[in-house]
Design a protein around this motif. Structure first.
Motif, short mmCIF file in Angstrom:
data_model
loop_
_atom_site.label_atom_id
_atom_site.label_comp_id
_atom_site.label_asym_id
_atom_site.label_seq_id
_atom_site.Cartn_x
_atom_site.Cartn_y
_atom_site.Cartn_z
N THR A 42 18.32 29.81 22.91
CA THR A 42 17.27 28.79 23.00
C THR A 42 16.44 28.69 21.72
N LEU A 43 16.04 29.85 21.17
CA LEU A 43 15.21 29.85 19.97
C LEU A 43 15.91 29.14 18.81
N ALA A 44 17.20 29.33 18.67
CA ALA A 44 17.95 28.67 17.60
C ALA A 44 17.89 27.15 17.75
N PHE A 45 18.00 26.66 18.97
CA PHE A 45 17.92 25.22 19.20
C PHE A 45 16.52 24.68 18.93
N VAL A 46 15.50 25.44 19.31
CA VAL A 46 14.12 25.03 19.05
C VAL A 46 13.88 24.97 17.54
N MET A 47 14.35 25.99 16.82
CA MET A 47 14.18 26.00 15.36
C MET A 47 14.93 24.84 14.71
N ALA A 48 16.13 24.56 15.15
CA ALA A 48 16.91 23.44 14.60
C ALA A 48 16.18 22.12 14.86
N GLY A 49 15.63 21.97 16.04
CA GLY A 49 14.87 20.76 16.35
C GLY A 49 13.62 20.64 15.49
N ALA A 50 12.93 21.76 15.28
CA ALA A 50 11.72 21.75 14.45
C ALA A 50 12.06 21.39 13.01
N ILE A 51 13.13 21.95 12.50
CA ILE A 51 13.56 21.63 11.13
C ILE A 51 13.96 20.16 11.03
N GLY A 52 14.64 19.67 12.06
CA GLY A 52 15.06 18.27 12.07
C GLY A 52 13.89 17.30 12.05
N VAL A 53 12.77 17.68 12.65
CA VAL A 53 11.58 16.83 12.63
C VAL A 53 10.81 17.04 11.33
N HIS A 54 10.67 18.30 10.92
CA HIS A 54 9.85 18.61 9.75
C HIS A 54 10.46 18.15 8.43
N ALA A 55 11.75 18.34 8.25
CA ALA A 55 12.38 18.07 6.95
C ALA A 55 12.17 16.64 6.46
N PRO A 56 12.45 15.61 7.28
CA PRO A 56 12.21 14.26 6.76
C PRO A 56 10.73 13.96 6.52
N LEU A 57 9.86 14.50 7.37
CA LEU A 57 8.42 14.27 7.17
C LEU A 57 7.93 14.98 5.90
N ALA A 58 8.42 16.18 5.64
CA ALA A 58 8.05 16.89 4.41
C ALA A 58 8.56 16.13 3.19
N TRP A 59 9.76 15.59 3.29
CA TRP A 59 10.34 14.82 2.20
C TRP A 59 9.46 13.61 1.89
N LEU A 60 9.03 12.91 2.96
CA LEU A 60 8.15 11.76 2.77
C LEU A 60 6.79 12.16 2.20
N ALA A 61 6.24 13.26 2.70
CA ALA A 61 4.92 13.72 2.23
C ALA A 61 4.95 14.07 0.75
N ARG A 62 6.04 14.69 0.30
CA ARG A 62 6.13 15.06 -1.12
C ARG A 62 6.18 13.85 -2.03
N ARG A 63 6.51 12.72 -1.51
CA ARG A 63 6.57 11.49 -2.31
C ARG A 63 5.18 10.87 -2.50
N ARG A 64 4.22 11.36 -1.73
CA ARG A 64 2.85 10.83 -1.83
C ARG A 64 2.10 11.52 -2.97
N GLU A 65 1.14 10.82 -3.51
CA GLU A 65 0.31 11.38 -4.57
C GLU A 65 -0.65 12.43 -4.01
N ARG A 66 -1.14 12.17 -2.80
CA ARG A 66 -2.07 13.10 -2.15
C ARG A 66 -1.94 12.94 -0.64
N PRO A 67 -2.43 13.92 0.12
CA PRO A 67 -2.39 13.79 1.58
C PRO A 67 -3.32 12.67 2.07
N LEU A 68 -3.16 12.31 3.33
CA LEU A 68 -3.97 11.23 3.89
C LEU A 68 -5.46 11.57 3.93
N PHE A 69 -5.80 12.82 4.24
CA PHE A 69 -7.20 13.18 4.47
C PHE A 69 -7.72 14.24 3.52
N ASP A 70 -7.20 14.32 2.32
CA ASP A 70 -7.68 15.27 1.33
C ASP A 70 -7.37 14.75 -0.06
#
Length: 138
Positions: A42-70
């Motif tokens: 179960t933990l492996a599936f949860v981690m895979a799901g978390a990576i699947g959600v986080h990776a594209p969002l992190a990729w998008l965030a790195r393209r920004r000049e700064r975060p939304l609220f800082d």
């Protein structure tokens, strides 16, 4: 105020995800670590799901000049592997393997008031205080 509201929402979403995925149940964690016995993936599936959600969002965030609220991103610049890092990793792994808790799920599990969670969080807080004291001395 928006940043605080967003942080609360993100924390609540994380807590709900931990509960729904069973990560607040120590048996789920220790069963994942028991590869020669009653293994539970179960933990492996949860981690895979978390990576699947986080990776594209992190990729998008790195393209920004700064975060939304800082004004800037807070990214660790240290890449050195030293004794405190290795020692802390070992202690974390031992505590996680023995208890089935890591700090996030343990905080969520405090709502149940189980003595194991209270003891675990006491050791986490104690370890943090010892680390802070040692860093101040050195």
């Amino acid at each position: 105020m928006k940043a605080i509201a967003l942080a609360i929402l993100a924390g609540a979403l994380f807590a709900v995800g931990l509960v729904v995925s069973g990560m607040t149940t120590p048996r789920t964690i220790t069963a994942f670590l028991d590869v020669t016995g009653d293994w539970d993936p179960t933990l492996a599936f949860v981690m895979a799901g978390a990576i699947g959600v986080h990776a594209p969002l992190a990729w998008l965030a790195r393209r920004r000049e700064r975060p939304l609220f800082d004004t800037r991103f807070y990214v660790p610049d240290g890449r050195r592997i030293d004794a405190p890092l290795v020692g802390g990793s070992i202690l974390f792994g031992i505590g996680w393997g023995l208890s089935g808790y890591c700090p996030g799920p343990a905080l969520v599990s405090l709502r149940a008031g189980a003595i194991e969670v209270i003891v675990f969080m006491g050791t986490v807080i104690s370890g943090t205080l010892v680390t802070v004291a040692l860093r101040r001395r050195g």
